[in-house]
Design a protein around this motif. Structure first.
Motif, PDB file in Angstrom:
ATOM      1  N   GLN A   1       0.818  -1.222   0.000  1.00  0.00           N
ATOM      2  CA  GLN A   1       0.000   0.000   0.000  1.00  0.00           C
ATOM      3  C   GLN A   1       0.853   1.274   0.000  1.00  0.00           C
ATOM      4  O   GLN A   1       0.592   2.192  -0.786  1.00  0.00           O
ATOM      5  N   PRO A   2       1.877   1.383   0.865  1.00  0.00           N
ATOM      6  CA  PRO A   2       2.736   2.577   0.808  1.00  0.00           C
ATOM      7  C   PRO A   2       3.403   2.774  -0.541  1.00  0.00           C
ATOM      8  O   PRO A   2       3.542   3.910  -1.012  1.00  0.00           O
ATOM      9  N   LEU A   3       3.825   1.704  -1.186  1.00  0.00           N
ATOM     10  CA  LEU A   3       4.473   1.824  -2.488  1.00  0.00           C
ATOM     11  C   LEU A   3       3.488   2.318  -3.544  1.00  0.00           C
ATOM     12  O   LEU A   3       3.854   3.097  -4.433  1.00  0.00           O
ATOM     13  N   ILE A   4       2.245   1.858  -3.438  1.00  0.00           N
ATOM     14  CA  ILE A   4       1.212   2.350  -4.367  1.00  0.00           C
ATOM     15  C   ILE A   4       0.994   3.844  -4.162  1.00  0.00           C
ATOM     16  O   ILE A   4       0.844   4.609  -5.126  1.00  0.00           O
ATOM     17  N   LEU A   5       0.985   4.286  -2.912  1.00  0.00           N
ATOM     18  CA  LEU A   5       0.833   5.711  -2.632  1.00  0.00           C
ATOM     19  C   LEU A   5       1.992   6.516  -3.210  1.00  0.00           C
ATOM     20  O   LEU A   5       1.791   7.605  -3.768  1.00  0.00           O
ATOM     21  N   LEU A   6       3.203   5.995  -3.065  1.00  0.00           N
ATOM     22  CA  LEU A   6       4.369   6.679  -3.622  1.00  0.00           C
ATOM     23  C   LEU A   6       4.246   6.816  -5.132  1.00  0.00           C
ATOM     24  O   LEU A   6       4.567   7.867  -5.700  1.00  0.00           O
ATOM     25  N   ALA A   7       3.789   5.761  -5.792  1.00  0.00           N
ATOM     26  CA  ALA A   7       3.743   5.745  -7.244  1.00  0.00           C
ATOM     27  C   ALA A   7       2.588   6.562  -7.812  1.00  0.00           C
ATOM     28  O   ALA A   7       2.748   7.261  -8.819  1.00  0.00           O
ATOM     29  N   LEU A   8       1.426   6.514  -7.170  1.00  0.00           N
ATOM     30  CA  LEU A   8       0.225   7.116  -7.743  1.00  0.00           C
ATOM     31  C   LEU A   8      -0.214   8.409  -7.071  1.00  0.00           C
ATOM     32  O   LEU A   8      -0.865   9.244  -7.707  1.00  0.00           O
TER      33      LEU A   8
END
Length: 255
Positions: A33-40
């Motif tokens: 989830q944190p990585l998705i936030l970073l990317a999007l």
């Protein structure tokens, strides 16, 4: 007494870490989830007033992501205790000569280890994105997050002890409290222009001061007032959470 508490807490800490050591991919999986936030979500903040003012939105956003990891990870630790109570594992721990305080303190300290590992991974990912990092400040920032997480984890265990027969109550309270705590900390969006009633809630949210301290520390700007406010908020959360948790553990062991 203090020596016994440290020894017993270390024994509990090692016990709690064993499942994570055997299956370290759980730590990595929790970063999805944190990585998705970073990317999007991160790229959308470049033109948001307050977030991109420094010229590098990642310096503003990544410390907030680390705080998000800390509060979601540690606030769900009570679920592990619920599982232990359902399987009888917790009751077996209660009949050991370990001090009751160490059962809580060791479990709470365990949360600092995966938190530190996740923080390092996020920081390594942030470097290619242009995130500026001061190693000394980052180390202090991670410690502050860990201290805050110990207190929050202890409160999570207290909640689990209070609702041991009703798992759904634990998840309802956890989800109901964590999202406002996260949003009102300024983790996801700047709150400089928030309405007055919301600004009041921001001012009494301890996570807000921790997040602000993280942002200055990670870039090496050791703003004394900001850092001290973050340290004070983290220490108060740790002391308050452990006090409530030790009392709850004592009552549970006598029940």
């Amino acid at each position: 007494m203090a020596t016994t508490l440290v020894r017993d807490s270390f024994i509990v800490l090692v016990r709690e870490l064993r499942p994570t050591i055997r299956d370290p991919f759980t730590v990595i999986f929790s970063l999805v989830q944190p990585l998705i936030l970073l990317a999007l979500f991160g790229p959308l903040l470049k033109d948001v007033p307050g977030a991109g003012d420094s010229g590098n939105v990642w310096n503003w956003f990544i410390p907030g992501v680390l705080a998000m990891i800390a509060i979601f990870g540690t606030s769900m630790t009570g679920a592990n205790l619920l599982d232990e109570m359902h399987t009888g594992s917790h009751e077996r721990m209660l009949v050991t000569p370990l001090s009751r305080s160490s059962l809580l303190l060791g479990r709470a300290l365990k949360e600092m280890v995966p938190l530190a590992a996740q923080a390092v991974i996020i920081l390594l990912i942030g470097l290619p994105l242009g995130f500026d990092i001061n190693l000394g400040g980052a180390a202090i920032g991670i410690i502050i997050l860990g201290v805050f997480g110990v207190g929050l984890g202890a409160l999570s265990y207290s909640l689990a002890l209070a609702v041991r027969e009703q798992d759904w109550v634990f998840w309802t309270v956890q989800q109901t409290l964590m999202f406002p705590l996260l949003i009102l900390s300024g983790t996801m969006l700047p709150l400089d222009d928030a309405p007055r009633w919301m600004q009041f809630l921001v001012d009494i949210n301890p996570l807000h001061y921790v997040v602000e301290a993280e942002r200055v520390l990670f870039v090496g700007d050791f703003d004394t007032q900001t850092v001290l406010s973050g340290v004070l908020a983290a220490v108060l959360m740790a002391c308050g959470g452990l006090a409530v948790g030790v009392r709850a553990m004592g009552k549970a062991s006598r029940a």
